[in-house]
Design a protein around this motif. Structure first.
Motif, short mmCIF file in Angstrom:
data_model
loop_
_atom_site.label_atom_id
_atom_site.label_comp_id
_atom_site.label_asym_id
_atom_site.label_seq_id
_atom_site.Cartn_x
_atom_site.Cartn_y
_atom_site.Cartn_z
N ILE A 1 -88.98 23.29 11.07
CA ILE A 1 -89.86 23.32 10.05
C ILE A 1 -89.36 23.11 8.59
N ARG A 2 -87.96 23.39 8.48
CA ARG A 2 -87.30 23.04 7.20
C ARG A 2 -87.55 21.73 6.90
N LYS A 3 -87.63 20.54 7.80
CA LYS A 3 -87.75 19.43 7.45
C LYS A 3 -88.97 19.05 6.76
N MET A 4 -89.88 19.91 7.36
CA MET A 4 -91.48 19.67 6.97
C MET A 4 -91.71 20.26 5.60
N ASN A 5 -90.62 21.38 5.35
CA ASN A 5 -91.15 22.22 4.09
C ASN A 5 -89.58 22.91 3.64
N LYS A 6 -88.99 22.10 2.71
CA LYS A 6 -88.05 22.75 2.35
C LYS A 6 -87.98 24.09 1.70
N LYS A 7 -89.19 24.36 1.15
CA LYS A 7 -89.16 25.61 0.22
C LYS A 7 -89.90 26.82 1.15
N ILE A 8 -90.15 26.62 2.44
CA ILE A 8 -90.77 27.83 3.06
C ILE A 8 -89.69 28.77 3.40
N ILE A 9 -90.37 30.06 3.59
CA ILE A 9 -89.48 30.98 3.93
C ILE A 9 -89.56 31.40 5.58
N TYR A 10 -88.66 31.11 6.29
CA TYR A 10 -88.65 31.03 7.67
C TYR A 10 -88.11 32.11 8.29
N ALA A 11 -89.18 33.14 8.67
CA ALA A 11 -88.70 34.68 9.19
C ALA A 11 -88.80 34.60 10.70
N SER A 12 -87.66 34.94 11.22
CA SER A 12 -87.33 35.06 12.74
C SER A 12 -87.07 36.35 12.87
N LEU A 13 -87.75 36.87 14.04
CA LEU A 13 -87.48 38.18 14.62
C LEU A 13 -87.10 38.11 16.09
N THR A 14 -86.10 38.81 16.53
CA THR A 14 -85.56 38.62 17.93
C THR A 14 -85.27 39.91 18.53
N ALA A 15 -84.88 40.20 19.68
CA ALA A 15 -84.68 41.41 20.25
C ALA A 15 -83.27 41.86 20.05
N TYR A 16 -82.12 40.99 19.97
CA TYR A 16 -80.77 41.27 19.84
C TYR A 16 -80.08 40.50 18.93
N GLY A 17 -80.56 39.92 18.11
CA GLY A 17 -79.85 39.18 16.99
C GLY A 17 -79.99 37.58 17.41
N GLU A 18 -79.50 36.76 16.21
CA GLU A 18 -79.61 35.43 16.22
C GLU A 18 -78.42 34.77 17.08
N LYS A 19 -77.43 35.66 17.25
CA LYS A 19 -76.21 35.07 17.87
C LYS A 19 -75.84 35.94 19.10
N GLY A 20 -74.90 35.50 19.79
CA GLY A 20 -74.21 36.37 21.13
C GLY A 20 -74.76 35.97 22.39
N PRO A 21 -74.39 36.76 23.37
CA PRO A 21 -74.56 36.52 24.80
C PRO A 21 -76.15 36.73 25.05
N ASP A 22 -76.66 37.68 24.36
CA ASP A 22 -78.08 38.18 24.42
C ASP A 22 -79.13 37.77 23.33
N SER A 23 -78.78 36.80 22.87
CA SER A 23 -79.53 36.37 21.69
C SER A 23 -80.76 35.55 22.17
N LYS A 24 -80.90 35.12 23.34
CA LYS A 24 -81.97 34.29 23.87
C LYS A 24 -82.90 35.34 24.73
N ARG A 25 -82.54 36.47 24.73
CA ARG A 25 -83.26 37.39 25.92
C ARG A 25 -84.46 38.01 25.23
N THR A 26 -85.44 38.21 25.87
CA THR A 26 -86.75 39.01 25.23
C THR A 26 -86.37 40.32 25.71
N ALA A 27 -87.47 41.16 24.65
CA ALA A 27 -87.38 42.66 24.99
C ALA A 27 -88.51 43.26 24.24
N PHE A 28 -88.73 44.77 24.69
CA PHE A 28 -89.57 45.45 23.88
C PHE A 28 -88.87 46.34 23.05
N ASP A 29 -89.51 47.04 22.11
CA ASP A 29 -88.85 47.93 21.19
C ASP A 29 -88.02 49.17 22.15
#
Length: 409
Positions: free
Chosen positions: A121-149
């Motif tokens: 997305i950044r290559k397409m538009n350098k000025k865009i605000i990319y907003a990411s929401l994850t379950a447990y954070g962007e890093k760490g052993p559970d960063s790729k896991r999904t969850a509910f609140d």
């Protein structure tokens, strides 16, 4: 597309791509529409799975109206597109180039497969605000896991354990549905606004992120901070262990009365006077604050006898001007008729849905002299496919070809 009622709204002219599902992330773009942003909700041909939340009665009581979906998706336009195709990626690139914000809560692998990861997305538009929401954070052993609140915000943060009963064999009650999603969404909304302000100053886009876990810990900050500071874990405030002056009582009309009298030196005699139980001041069990705590169960029995004589309107009239903090524990069906909530616009009308004069819960944001955009219905899946593609410069013939080839619904 030109929208009415956007004059002077702070996010007028901001274009948002919503590539998200369920609650926490989609509600962010809904909030942005309230203040003038134009939002395109990107969906697969099967749509945001939250559209089916009220179907079948498996999660919620079955309903003809997608009331759960409406709350997080008002005012948006829906583009149902197959991003796994080359043509779909070309359309996505056109949209990204003219957008200010992209919001997603997709897991990492699906983001990459659909061309929605931050680097692409950044290559397409350098000025865009990319907003990411994850379950447990962007890093760490559970960063790729999904969850509910319920799992990430409540259970993982310690909030759910805090709500346990004093019976060791009992499970904590099920968390309030969406109760963690909404504050989490508000956090991401705030992050996006700060990033847009920063872009105004620097001309640069950036990536913002938050997680259900981070917001759960933030909500649980007092108890967590106690442990960080070397304190022993603070146990749940079981009602039986609490002061009788900070407790719940049943009134004559069967309503539940919740009192939090914290300054006993100031309010103890006032309470006795208003309840006509001044004789308790002469009782050696209750004539000091320490004794009232030691004998809290006895005091609660005496106070329950007194409170049981009154209805809530009667006790409210007696205590309203005393400074004692109290409230009735409302049922949700009572909350929607609460004059205080109504007079402070905590519910707002929405047009276009199947129920006439329908209202939805309003965001807890108020800006003096800035009215929110009038709420309009949530879109049907792919409702704006043709409209959006025309705006991107596609001809009717090209759009028809996209439909035939299942690029769009």
């Amino acid at each position: 597309m030109k929208h009415k009622n956007l004059k002077n709204l702070p996010l007028k002219g901001i274009k948002v791509l919503d590539a998200a599902s369920y609650i926490a992330a989609p509600l962010v773009s809904a909030l942005m529409t309230d203040y003038g942003a134009e939002v395109i909700k990107i969906e697969s041909h099967t749509g945001d799975t939250y559209r089916d939340a009220v179907k079948g009665g498996h999660v919620w009581p079955e309903s003809e109206m997608d009331w759960a979906f409406i709350l997080e998706n008002r005012n948006k336009r829906s583009l149902s597109i197959d991003l796994k195709t080359e043509e779909g990626q070309i359309i996505l690139k056109k949209l990204v180039k003219e957008s200010d914000v992209l919001i997603t809560n997709m897991p990492g692998e699906p983001r990459k497969k659909l061309g929605l990861d931050e680097s692409k997305i950044r290559k397409m538009n350098k000025k865009i605000i990319y907003a990411s929401l994850t379950a447990y954070g962007e890093k760490g052993p559970d960063s790729k896991r999904t969850a509910f609140d319920a799992t990430a915000y409540y259970a993982r943060s310690g909030l759910m354990e805090w709500s346990k009963t004093n019976n060791a064999d009992d499970h904590p009650p099920f968390p309030i549905p969406g109760g963690g999603d909404h504050p989490t969404g508000l956090s991401l909304f705030t992050s996006i606004l700060l990033a847009l302000i920063n872009r105004e100053k620097t001309g640069e886009g950036t990536t913002v992120s938050t997680s259900l876990l981070a917001n759960g810990i933030w909500s649980n900050a007092m108890l967590v901070q106690a442990i960080l500071s070397g304190h022993e874990p603070i146990n749940t405030f079981y009602w039986d262990n609490l002061s009788a002056l900070r407790n719940i009582y049943l009134l004559r009309d069967n309503s539940k009365f919740f009192m939090l009298l914290t300054n006993e030196e100031k309010y103890w005699n006032t309470l006795l006077n208003k309840l006509n139980i001044e004789h308790l001041n002469n009782d050696n069990n209750f004539n000091t604050e320490d004794k009232r705590q030691i004998n809290r169960k006895l005091l609660k029995i005496e106070l329950q006898k007194a409170f049981k004589k009154y209805t809530f309107p009667e006790i409210k009239e007696k205590l309203l001007k005393t400074g004692i903090i109290f409230t009735k524990i409302n049922k949700i069906e009572e909350t929607i008729h609460d004059k205080q909530a109504i007079m402070n616009d905590m519910f707002m009308p929405i047009k276009g849905e199947i129920i006439k004069n329908l209202k939805v819960v309003a965001p807890p944001i108020n800006i003096k002299n800035v009215r929110r955009k009038k709420a309009n219905k949530a879109p049907k899946l792919g409702e704006h496919n043709v409209e959006i593609l025309k705006e991107l410069g596609y001809s009717p013939k090209e759009i028809k070809k996209f439909q035939v080839n299942k690029i769009i619904l």
